[in-house]
Design an enzyme around this catalytic site. Sequence first.
Site, PDB file in Angstrom:
ATOM      1  N   TYR A 119       0.809  -1.224   0.000  1.00 36.74           N
ATOM      2  CA  TYR A 119       0.000   0.000   0.000  1.00 36.74           C
ATOM      3  C   TYR A 119       0.843   1.275   0.000  1.00 36.74           C
ATOM      4  O   TYR A 119       0.291   2.369  -0.077  1.00 36.74           O
ATOM      5  CB  TYR A 119      -0.924   0.021   1.223  1.00 36.74           C
ATOM      6  CG  TYR A 119      -1.928  -1.107   1.225  1.00 36.74           C
ATOM      7  CD1 TYR A 119      -2.995  -1.115   0.334  1.00 36.74           C
ATOM      8  CD2 TYR A 119      -1.810  -2.166   2.109  1.00 36.74           C
ATOM      9  CE1 TYR A 119      -3.921  -2.138   0.331  1.00 36.74           C
ATOM     10  CE2 TYR A 119      -2.732  -3.213   2.114  1.00 36.74           C
ATOM     11  CZ  TYR A 119      -3.780  -3.189   1.222  1.00 36.74           C
ATOM     12  OH  TYR A 119      -4.694  -4.217   1.222  1.00 36.74           O
ATOM     13  N   HIS A 159      -4.578   6.238  -1.374  1.00 42.17           N
ATOM     14  CA  HIS A 159      -5.252   6.125  -0.080  1.00 42.17           C
ATOM     15  C   HIS A 159      -4.300   6.441   1.077  1.00 42.17           C
ATOM     16  O   HIS A 159      -4.751   6.628   2.202  1.00 42.17           O
ATOM     17  CB  HIS A 159      -5.785   4.703   0.066  1.00 42.17           C
ATOM     18  CG  HIS A 159      -7.160   4.612   0.667  1.00 42.17           C
ATOM     19  ND1 HIS A 159      -8.052   5.661   0.724  1.00 42.17           N
ATOM     20  CD2 HIS A 159      -7.808   3.564   1.256  1.00 42.17           C
ATOM     21  CE1 HIS A 159      -9.177   5.262   1.302  1.00 42.17           C
ATOM     22  NE2 HIS A 159      -9.046   4.015   1.641  1.00 42.17           N
ATOM     23  N   TYR A 210      -5.301  -0.976   9.530  1.00 46.52           N
ATOM     24  CA  TYR A 210      -5.930  -0.861   8.210  1.00 46.52           C
ATOM     25  C   TYR A 210      -7.006   0.213   8.299  1.00 46.52           C
ATOM     26  O   TYR A 210      -7.572   0.498   9.347  1.00 46.52           O
ATOM     27  CB  TYR A 210      -6.469  -2.195   7.677  1.00 46.52           C
ATOM     28  CG  TYR A 210      -5.352  -3.127   7.297  1.00 46.52           C
ATOM     29  CD1 TYR A 210      -4.717  -3.022   6.062  1.00 46.52           C
ATOM     30  CD2 TYR A 210      -4.900  -4.097   8.196  1.00 46.52           C
ATOM     31  CE1 TYR A 210      -3.659  -3.862   5.725  1.00 46.52           C
ATOM     32  CE2 TYR A 210      -3.846  -4.934   7.863  1.00 46.52           C
ATOM     33  CZ  TYR A 210      -3.222  -4.812   6.631  1.00 46.52           C
ATOM     34  OH  TYR A 210      -2.170  -5.623   6.304  1.00 46.52           O
ATOM     35  N   ASN A 243     -10.114   0.950   7.552  1.00 47.07           N
ATOM     36  CA  ASN A 243     -11.498   0.930   8.034  1.00 47.07           C
ATOM     37  C   ASN A 243     -11.630   0.832   9.548  1.00 47.07           C
ATOM     38  O   ASN A 243     -12.727   0.996  10.082  1.00 47.07           O
ATOM     39  CB  ASN A 243     -12.264  -0.223   7.381  1.00 47.07           C
ATOM     40  CG  ASN A 243     -12.434  -0.031   5.890  1.00 47.07           C
ATOM     41  OD1 ASN A 243     -11.976   0.946   5.315  1.00 47.07           O
ATOM     42  ND2 ASN A 243     -13.098  -0.979   5.251  1.00 47.07           N
ATOM     43  N   ASP A 245      -7.229  11.183   2.381  1.00 49.77           N
ATOM     44  CA  ASP A 245      -7.385  11.381   0.944  1.00 49.77           C
ATOM     45  C   ASP A 245      -8.835  11.686   0.607  1.00 49.77           C
ATOM     46  O   ASP A 245      -9.743  11.260   1.319  1.00 49.77           O
ATOM     47  CB  ASP A 245      -6.927  10.134   0.183  1.00 49.77           C
ATOM     48  CG  ASP A 245      -7.740   8.903   0.582  1.00 49.77           C
ATOM     49  OD1 ASP A 245      -7.619   8.451   1.730  1.00 49.77           O
ATOM     50  OD2 ASP A 245      -8.528   8.402  -0.254  1.00 49.77           O
ATOM     51  N   ASN A 276     -14.139   5.678   4.839  1.00 46.60           N
ATOM     52  CA  ASN A 276     -14.283   4.703   5.921  1.00 46.60           C
ATOM     53  C   ASN A 276     -13.312   4.929   7.075  1.00 46.60           C
ATOM     54  O   ASN A 276     -13.622   4.637   8.233  1.00 46.60           O
ATOM     55  CB  ASN A 276     -14.110   3.288   5.377  1.00 46.60           C
ATOM     56  CG  ASN A 276     -15.255   2.864   4.480  1.00 46.60           C
ATOM     57  OD1 ASN A 276     -16.370   3.377   4.592  1.00 46.60           O
ATOM     58  ND2 ASN A 276     -15.004   1.933   3.576  1.00 46.60           N
TER      59      ASN A 276
END
Length: 202
Positions: free
Chosen positions: A23, A28, A70, A72, A97, A118
Amino acid sequence: MSAILDSPGPRLIVGLGNPGAEYRDTRHNVGFMILDRLAARENAQFHLEKGWKAAVARAGDTLYCKPLTYMNLSGQAVRPISQFYKIEPAQVLVILDDMALPLGRLRIRPTGSAGGHNGLQSVIEHFGTLDIPRLRVGIGAAPAGIGAAERGAIGHVLGRFALDEAVPLEHSLRRAMDAIDCARSQGLAAAMNAYNKNPDPA
C-alpha cells in the site's frame, strides 16, 4: 464549531492509510506520506506501539500517529491514544485522501460527516462526535470507463499516482505540510482561510 476554531492548534496529528509495502505510496495513503515527511523534517522517529496498534512519533508538543489497523478500523488506534494523553477531539487533526477533490486541492474543516471515507468514519464512531478537525487532500476522481463505480473507486484509491502526477503531487504534499504548520502555529481558522482556496499552479 466556534469552540473548535478558537481552540489551540492540534496536539495529535493523524495520517490515515494502510500498513504494508503493497500500500506504500498509493492514493489512499497520502496521510501516511505527509506524516512521514513531517517526522523526517523534524527528526522525529516513529515507534511501534502494539497496544495502540499504531506507529507514533513525538515532535515537540505534537504527536504524530499512523494507525496500523488498516484504514477501516483507524478509530481503534486513534481514540485510545487521545484518551491516554488527554487530548480533546478539537485538538486532533486527521489527514485523509479525498477523491472528490482534484489533485492539489486541500480542504480543512473543523467538523462534518465522513463523506464516505471509511477511515474517517471509524474515527468519528470511536470518538462519538463529528467535531473532529480534518484535512482532506485531493487525489482526483477515478477515471471514467474503468468498470463498475464501486470497483473503479476502490481500484483508484488503492492505485499509485501516475508519472505525470509527480509534480502536482509533490506540490500538494508540501502545501499540506504548510497548512499543518499554519494550524499548529496560528490555529485552525487561519489554516482554513489560507489553504482552502485554490492553490497556485505547481
